[in-house]
Design a protein around this motif. Sequence first.
Motif, PDB file in Angstrom:
ATOM      1  N   SER A 167     -35.782  15.022 -42.225  1.00 28.45           N
ATOM      2  CA  SER A 167     -34.905  15.459 -41.141  1.00 28.45           C
ATOM      3  C   SER A 167     -33.867  16.422 -41.690  1.00 28.45           C
ATOM      4  O   SER A 167     -33.461  16.316 -42.850  1.00 28.45           O
ATOM      5  CB  SER A 167     -34.187  14.262 -40.516  1.00 28.45           C
ATOM      6  OG  SER A 167     -35.097  13.358 -39.943  1.00 28.45           O
TER       7      SER A 167
ATOM      8  N   GLY B 254     -39.327  25.809 -30.169  1.00 24.18           N
ATOM      9  CA  GLY B 254     -40.333  24.893 -30.695  1.00 24.18           C
ATOM     10  C   GLY B 254     -41.748  25.265 -30.293  1.00 24.18           C
ATOM     11  O   GLY B 254     -42.696  24.588 -30.680  1.00 24.18           O
TER      12      GLY B 254
ATOM     13  N   SER C 115     -41.083  20.201 -36.249  1.00 17.56           N
ATOM     14  CA  SER C 115     -40.636  20.052 -34.864  1.00 17.56           C
ATOM     15  C   SER C 115     -39.118  20.104 -34.835  1.00 17.56           C
ATOM     16  O   SER C 115     -38.472  20.100 -35.881  1.00 17.56           O
ATOM     17  CB  SER C 115     -41.151  18.734 -34.276  1.00 17.56           C
ATOM     18  OG  SER C 115     -40.642  17.634 -35.006  1.00 17.56           O
ATOM     19  N   ARG C 116     -38.570  20.166 -33.642  1.00 23.40           N
ATOM     20  CA  ARG C 116     -37.122  20.225 -33.527  1.00 23.40           C
ATOM     21  C   ARG C 116     -36.658  19.527 -32.262  1.00 23.40           C
ATOM     22  O   ARG C 116     -37.404  19.441 -31.275  1.00 23.40           O
ATOM     23  CB  ARG C 116     -36.621  21.670 -33.563  1.00 23.40           C
ATOM     24  CG  ARG C 116     -37.024  22.521 -32.382  1.00 23.40           C
ATOM     25  CD  ARG C 116     -36.699  23.985 -32.639  1.00 23.40           C
ATOM     26  NE  ARG C 116     -35.262  24.205 -32.807  1.00 23.40           N
ATOM     27  CZ  ARG C 116     -34.746  25.300 -33.356  1.00 23.40           C
ATOM     28  NH1 ARG C 116     -35.532  26.269 -33.800  1.00 23.40           N
ATOM     29  NH2 ARG C 116     -33.427  25.440 -33.458  1.00 23.40           N
ATOM     30  N   ASP C 117     -35.419  19.067 -32.295  1.00 25.55           N
ATOM     31  CA  ASP C 117     -34.760  18.474 -31.143  1.00 25.55           C
ATOM     32  C   ASP C 117     -33.431  19.215 -30.995  1.00 25.55           C
ATOM     33  O   ASP C 117     -32.475  18.921 -31.710  1.00 25.55           O
ATOM     34  CB  ASP C 117     -34.538  16.979 -31.363  1.00 25.55           C
ATOM     35  CG  ASP C 117     -33.960  16.292 -30.143  1.00 25.55           C
ATOM     36  OD1 ASP C 117     -33.326  16.971 -29.308  1.00 25.55           O
ATOM     37  OD2 ASP C 117     -34.112  15.068 -30.043  1.00 25.55           O
ATOM     38  N   ASN C 118     -33.392  20.174 -30.095  1.00 27.65           N
ATOM     39  CA  ASN C 118     -32.189  21.005 -29.964  1.00 27.65           C
ATOM     40  C   ASN C 118     -30.999  20.205 -29.435  1.00 27.65           C
ATOM     41  O   ASN C 118     -29.854  20.551 -29.727  1.00 27.65           O
ATOM     42  CB  ASN C 118     -32.479  22.202 -29.070  1.00 27.65           C
ATOM     43  CG  ASN C 118     -33.320  23.260 -29.766  1.00 27.65           C
ATOM     44  OD1 ASN C 118     -33.373  23.315 -30.996  1.00 27.65           O
ATOM     45  ND2 ASN C 118     -33.991  24.095 -28.993  1.00 27.65           N
TER      46      ASN C 118
ATOM     47  N   CYS D  74     -33.968  22.789 -46.060  1.00 27.95           N
ATOM     48  CA  CYS D  74     -33.926  23.234 -44.684  1.00 27.95           C
ATOM     49  C   CYS D  74     -33.161  24.563 -44.638  1.00 27.95           C
ATOM     50  O   CYS D  74     -32.203  24.751 -45.392  1.00 27.95           O
ATOM     51  CB  CYS D  74     -33.208  22.174 -43.848  1.00 27.95           C
ATOM     52  SG  CYS D  74     -32.869  22.620 -42.166  1.00 27.95           S
TER      53      CYS D  74
ATOM     54  N   SER E 240     -29.689  26.040 -31.600  1.00 26.79           N
ATOM     55  CA  SER E 240     -30.707  25.932 -30.546  1.00 26.79           C
ATOM     56  C   SER E 240     -31.304  27.281 -30.165  1.00 26.79           C
ATOM     57  O   SER E 240     -32.341  27.324 -29.512  1.00 26.79           O
ATOM     58  CB  SER E 240     -30.115  25.260 -29.314  1.00 26.79           C
ATOM     59  OG  SER E 240     -29.029  26.015 -28.817  1.00 26.79           O
TER      60      SER E 240
ATOM     61  N   ASN F  42     -29.643  18.997 -32.481  1.00 23.51           N
ATOM     62  CA  ASN F  42     -29.399  20.021 -33.491  1.00 23.51           C
ATOM     63  C   ASN F  42     -30.099  19.670 -34.810  1.00 23.51           C
ATOM     64  O   ASN F  42     -29.525  19.808 -35.900  1.00 23.51           O
ATOM     65  CB  ASN F  42     -27.899  20.205 -33.734  1.00 23.51           C
ATOM     66  CG  ASN F  42     -27.491  21.664 -33.914  1.00 23.51           C
ATOM     67  OD1 ASN F  42     -28.237  22.586 -33.582  1.00 23.51           O
ATOM     68  ND2 ASN F  42     -26.306  21.868 -34.459  1.00 23.51           N
ATOM     69  N   THR F  43     -31.325  19.206 -34.678  1.00 18.89           N
ATOM     70  CA  THR F  43     -32.060  18.659 -35.824  1.00 18.89           C
ATOM     71  C   THR F  43     -33.487  19.214 -35.850  1.00 18.89           C
ATOM     72  O   THR F  43     -34.109  19.364 -34.803  1.00 18.89           O
ATOM     73  CB  THR F  43     -32.104  17.122 -35.758  1.00 18.89           C
ATOM     74  OG1 THR F  43     -30.766  16.618 -35.793  1.00 18.89           O
ATOM     75  CG2 THR F  43     -32.885  16.543 -36.934  1.00 18.89           C
ATOM     76  N   VAL F  44     -33.961  19.488 -37.046  1.00 20.73           N
ATOM     77  CA  VAL F  44     -35.356  19.895 -37.243  1.00 20.73           C
ATOM     78  C   VAL F  44     -36.017  18.877 -38.172  1.00 20.73           C
ATOM     79  O   VAL F  44     -35.356  18.288 -39.033  1.00 20.73           O
ATOM     80  CB  VAL F  44     -35.451  21.325 -37.818  1.00 20.73           C
ATOM     81  CG1 VAL F  44     -34.865  21.396 -39.214  1.00 20.73           C
ATOM     82  CG2 VAL F  44     -36.874  21.823 -37.811  1.00 20.73           C
ATOM     83  N   TYR F  45     -37.304  18.661 -37.958  1.00 22.54           N
ATOM     84  CA  TYR F  45     -38.043  17.642 -38.697  1.00 22.54           C
ATOM     85  C   TYR F  45     -39.252  18.254 -39.404  1.00 22.54           C
ATOM     86  O   TYR F  45     -39.771  19.298 -38.992  1.00 22.54           O
ATOM     87  CB  TYR F  45     -38.540  16.553 -37.739  1.00 22.54           C
ATOM     88  CG  TYR F  45     -37.459  15.925 -36.915  1.00 22.54           C
ATOM     89  CD1 TYR F  45     -37.218  16.362 -35.613  1.00 22.54           C
ATOM     90  CD2 TYR F  45     -36.682  14.888 -37.420  1.00 22.54           C
ATOM     91  CE1 TYR F  45     -36.225  15.786 -34.839  1.00 22.54           C
ATOM     92  CE2 TYR F  45     -35.688  14.305 -36.649  1.00 22.54           C
ATOM     93  CZ  TYR F  45     -35.460  14.762 -35.369  1.00 22.54           C
ATOM     94  OH  TYR F  45     -34.470  14.191 -34.612  1.00 22.54           O
TER      95      TYR F  45
END
Length: 119
Positions: A21, A55, A71-74, A96, A30, A77-80
């Motif tokens: 993460s 994404g 992947s990401r969750d805007n 990262c 984002s 504010n996180t990318v995986y």
Amino acid sequence: QVQLRESGGGLVQAGGSLRLSCAASGRTFSNAAMAWFRRAPGMEREFVATINWSGGITDYLDAVKGRFSISRDNAKNTVYLQMNSLKPEDTAVYYCAAVPRLDGNYDYWGQGTQVTVSS
């Protein structure tokens, strides 16, 4: 102060999985592409995977295609980086990065997280 903080690294046996993460703080990313790079001992840093702002577009190093997934969750504010079927040659410090430049570099970098895959 803008920070990218990686987590999720560790020691895993070959064939195992890890999920990295990268949590960003200090500003939102984002609307920016983000990426993962890695540096193995004695080697140059190499690109691993990238994801566009929504994404919807991703790209991977050939050596990890079919095994790794970015992947990401805007909202967070996180990318995986999901890493499956890990191999000893995946051993490296994973970094990262956010906001690509025209020269291929990135404006922001994390401190890295160690991934070690034992055979």
